[in-house]
Every structure is written in structure tokens, then in C-alpha cells.
Write a protein that holds these residues in place. Sequence first.
Motif, PDB file in Angstrom:
ATOM      1  N   ILE B 243      41.524  35.999  34.535  1.00  0.00           N
ATOM      2  CA  ILE B 243      42.313  34.769  34.408  1.00  0.00           C
ATOM      3  C   ILE B 243      42.250  34.093  35.775  1.00  0.00           C
ATOM      4  N   PRO B 244      41.725  32.883  35.862  1.00  0.00           N
ATOM      5  CA  PRO B 244      41.610  32.241  37.179  1.00  0.00           C
ATOM      6  C   PRO B 244      42.981  32.072  37.827  1.00  0.00           C
ATOM      7  N   MET B 245      43.075  32.364  39.127  1.00  0.00           N
ATOM      8  CA  MET B 245      44.346  32.309  39.866  1.00  0.00           C
ATOM      9  C   MET B 245      44.327  31.121  40.832  1.00  0.00           C
ATOM     10  N   ALA B 246      45.520  30.555  41.054  1.00  0.00           N
ATOM     11  CA  ALA B 246      45.652  29.408  41.961  1.00  0.00           C
ATOM     12  C   ALA B 246      46.702  29.692  43.036  1.00  0.00           C
ATOM     13  N   HIS B 247      46.887  28.769  43.959  1.00  0.00           N
ATOM     14  CA  HIS B 247      47.949  28.802  44.981  1.00  0.00           C
ATOM     15  C   HIS B 247      47.945  30.104  45.788  1.00  0.00           C
ATOM     16  N   ILE B 249      47.929  33.088  44.801  1.00  0.00           N
ATOM     17  CA  ILE B 249      48.619  34.194  44.118  1.00  0.00           C
ATOM     18  C   ILE B 249      47.547  35.178  43.644  1.00  0.00           C
ATOM     19  N   ASP B 250      47.807  36.485  43.811  1.00  0.00           N
ATOM     20  CA  ASP B 250      46.735  37.418  43.461  1.00  0.00           C
ATOM     21  C   ASP B 250      46.782  37.946  42.039  1.00  0.00           C
ATOM     22  N   SER B 251      47.918  37.831  41.364  1.00  0.00           N
ATOM     23  CA  SER B 251      47.971  38.356  39.998  1.00  0.00           C
ATOM     24  C   SER B 251      49.155  37.809  39.219  1.00  0.00           C
ATOM     25  N   LEU B 252      49.051  37.918  37.913  1.00  0.00           N
ATOM     26  CA  LEU B 252      50.188  37.692  37.011  1.00  0.00           C
ATOM     27  C   LEU B 252      50.842  39.037  36.747  1.00  0.00           C
ATOM     28  N   ASN B 253      52.087  39.055  36.272  1.00  0.00           N
ATOM     29  CA  ASN B 253      52.573  40.364  35.830  1.00  0.00           C
ATOM     30  C   ASN B 253      51.864  40.730  34.523  1.00  0.00           C
TER      31      ASN B 253
END
Lengths: 272, 272
Positions: B243-247, B249-253
Amino acid sequence: MAEPITVDDPADPRLHDYTGLTDVELRRRREPAEGLFIAEGEKVIRRAGQAGYPMRSMLLSAKWAGPMRDVIEASPAPVYLVDPQLAEHVTGYHVHRGALASMGRKPLPAPAEVLSGARRVAVMEAVNDHTNIGAIFRSAAALGMDAVLLSPDCADPLYRRSVKVSMGAVFSVPYARLTDWPHGLATVREAGFEVLALTPAAGSVPLDEVAAHRTDRVALLLGAEGDGLTARAIAAADRPVRIPMAHGIDSLNVGAAAAVAFYAVTTGRPPA
Amino acid sequence: MAEPITVDDPADPRLHDYTGLTDVELRRRREPAEGLFIAEGEKVIRRAGQAGYPMRSMLLSAKWAGPMRDVIEASPAPVYLVDPQLAEHVTGYHVHRGALASMGRKPLPAPAEVLSGARRVAVMEAVNDHTNIGAIFRSAAALGMDAVLLSPDCADPLYRRSVKVSMGAVFSVPYARLTDWPHGLATVREAGFEVLALTPAAGSVPLDEVAAHRTDRVALLLGAEGDGLTARAIAAADRPVRIPMAHGIDSLNVGAAAAVAFYAVTTGRPPA
């Protein structure tokens, strides 16, 4: 830098910023009134500093003085070294991460300011659970939302629990509070955004039909877990949209719904 | 139906299924060994029954005998009426929802069986947190995944906390356990699924480039919060996706990541 000071009196007034951290009601009132918030743990403290929040002081267990040396040296803020029992006595809980910082708040920007450069915006209504606010900010930042707007009754994104759950993402995404609700949504529409209200209500359009492949400005309006959006907020939006549900399940949790909606509006690529 | 029986001795052996519910380690061993699980609250008890799980008994506070009358009448299982203090003494906690049922487990189907009619499948590796398992099942069901496969070290979807967080969705989506890991993934590939491993690792392909507009069979492989997928599992999959990440941030929960990935693979419509 300030030379770290060992403090061994839990009633020392210099520790005032850190007292009663487990009393949610007390801290909810005190922190905005006193212009501070608490950052917990090395990573979050560093991110708050990088985001330009001024440090008021730090409270460290002795073993954190080494790893935080560069942060201590870069700031004129006083640093208090305490033993874990004293930290627990002052704060009300066992500070697992061994490092707390009291940070100064910055004035929130006006809604028009955070909207000006944005293309994808999240607007939250009455999300007053600190865990949910933090989780939504983490997803908003990770998935590339440009800004967040909050209704007057949303919880504080800088409350300790929100900051922690967001992994510091509350520092990465510009946010503002709308003071007039839901009339403040007019500001968003006047800035050129189509406001999509996320709701399972009858008549709502499947999200994938409206979200992807858009190049215009879109604002996603999200309600709280349980109650969802108010009828007034839905009426003040341009269109109701929904995430299609399967297997007879009636809803996603608000964090999952927000993540899906953010992905849908940020990831759609224009058709080749 | 059985006439409800008032029980006032917390040591009554008929209450054995409900003892020590707050002792996670004890229940984690006992429940699969004794072939039972606990459903909590009217809604979840009803859903478990509708999903075909046989009821062993119910433990109700007196005021729930009325609302549950139809459930009581439809089952030969014994019903024990207890006061709230006794319920707390037996279970170890205050039973807010006032109704507990001990349900019999059903034999889990073989992986090949749950795969046979499925087109979109979630495969979880080492997700051993009951809250995460429950949240992922809720999203999997809501977003239209057809089945779930679990690695041998995933937590029990029928554990009380998992069932509750899933809002009963663990009863809606067929699931099975792969006994050989990660070699069991070969079963999935042999059934005609492309196995996509969700990982931020270098070389992974953005999810939106591979997930949408597919009509073939897709299995999404998800790892635990924190550690993510093992290198062995990624190697046993067909392709790494992210999932492409922005800002920054290294991960989603893990719950948010799962919801996004499920949406991405279930909602893509073939190009018009």
C-alpha cells in the motif's frame, strides 16, 4: 542545552506539567488551557520536535539521558531525571517508554489555510474517542490525505493517547477545527471541494463509483463509531457515499472505514 | 426447550464451561480441547446459533430470560439463571451484556474445501492478537472476502474477545487452518490463486496496480502488527505488493492495512 536536573520530590512544582496523566477529564481541560501536550517515548518526542512544537521540558528515567542526548543538546528546555517510582507517583501510571516531554502547542491554522493547498481532505464529525482520532490520523497521513478538519466536538488530536496511537502522524497532517457546525462545511465547498458524506443510508452511492479517477478536490466526511454522521451533516454535504457491505455485515469499524475511504479517494489513477 | 434453572452455588459443576473467563492462557488451552467457545451478548449468541453452532448451555441474568425466550425455546440446551454477583464470581469479570452461551465447535473444514468456491481469500500469518484477528474478520466479511486461511500460529477466531470485536463476523466467513507453513501456501496456488504478499519491502508493487479490475482468483497474504510477514512467507507467495505510503509514515496498523487491501481486491470493477 540545559544540564539535566535530578528531581526526587514528587511534589516539586517543576513537574506540574506531568501530574495526573491518567485523569482524562482533568488533562482534557488542562492541556489546551495551559497550551501544552504530552509526547511519550523517544520516537514521538523526536517527531514532535521535528514538526516544530517547542519543548517546555522533559521527564526522563536516567537510562534515557544517553539516547536522548542530541535532543537535550538541541533544546534550552529543562530536563528532569527521575526514578521510575517517582515518575509513576507523579503521572499515575508506569511510564513504560521511560521518556515524556511536555510540548508547547502552536496556534491552529484557520480552515481556509489548511484547505488552500489541499486536494484530498478528511472532515470528522464528533469523533470523540482518542484512540479512534489517533488511528484515523495515522491512516490519513499514511494514505496521503492532505489535511484534516474537525467538528467542534471532536477529541483533541494532541491528547497523549491520540498522539501515541497515531504514531506521531498527528504532527504530519495539517489540521484545523471548524467552529460552526455543520455550517462550516460551506467553507469547504466554497474552497472548491465536493463533500462526500460516508453513510450506509439509503440512496448513498457506492464509494468506488465516485471516488476513483478524480482530479478535482474531494472532502470525505466521517462520523463517529456507532452513531455515524448526523442528518444535518449529511444534508450539508454534496453527496452521500457508502462502502458496499457483504455477508450481512452492517458496518466496518470507524478506523477501517476511514482507511478504505482514504485509499479510495487518494489512490484512484486517471484511466490510461 | 429446557426449563431455566436457577443456580446459586458458584461451585456448581454445571457452570464449568464459564469458569475463569479472564484467564486468557487457561481459556486458550481449554476451549479448543473441550470443543467449546463462549458467545457473549444477545446479538452474538443469536448469530452463533444461526451459523449452526450447537448450544451447550446458556448463563443468563434473570432479566435476559424474557428477551432470549425464543432462543431458549428453540434449543434443548440447559439454561442457568444466576445473579450478576455469581456470574462475576464464576467468570472473573462483570458480565455487562448479561448473557453468555457456551457453544460447541464444529470441525474446521479443510483448506481445499473453503478455497473451492472462493475468488478472494485472505491468508494470515502469525496474527496472534485476539483483537486484531476479530477486527480483520469483521473487515473481511464486510468487504466481501470469500474465505480466510490461518497459519498454524494465528490466534483462535472463536476466542471470546475475537468473536466480540468481529461483531460475530467470525461466523460469516468460512475459514480453515493451514497445518504446514509456509508450504501450505502451495495448496492455495494449486487451487488457482495468485498469492499477493502485503509487505513494504523493496521491490513490492503498488497494490492499486495489481489489485483492481481482476477477474481471476486472488489470495492476500497478511502478517502481524509489528513484525509483518516472514521472509519465508513472502518467498512462498507469487508477488510482493504494498500500500503506497505518504507523509513519511512507515506503516498502517494491521487492521487498517487489511481493510484497504480487502477493498482493493474486492471492489475493482472490470474496465467498462
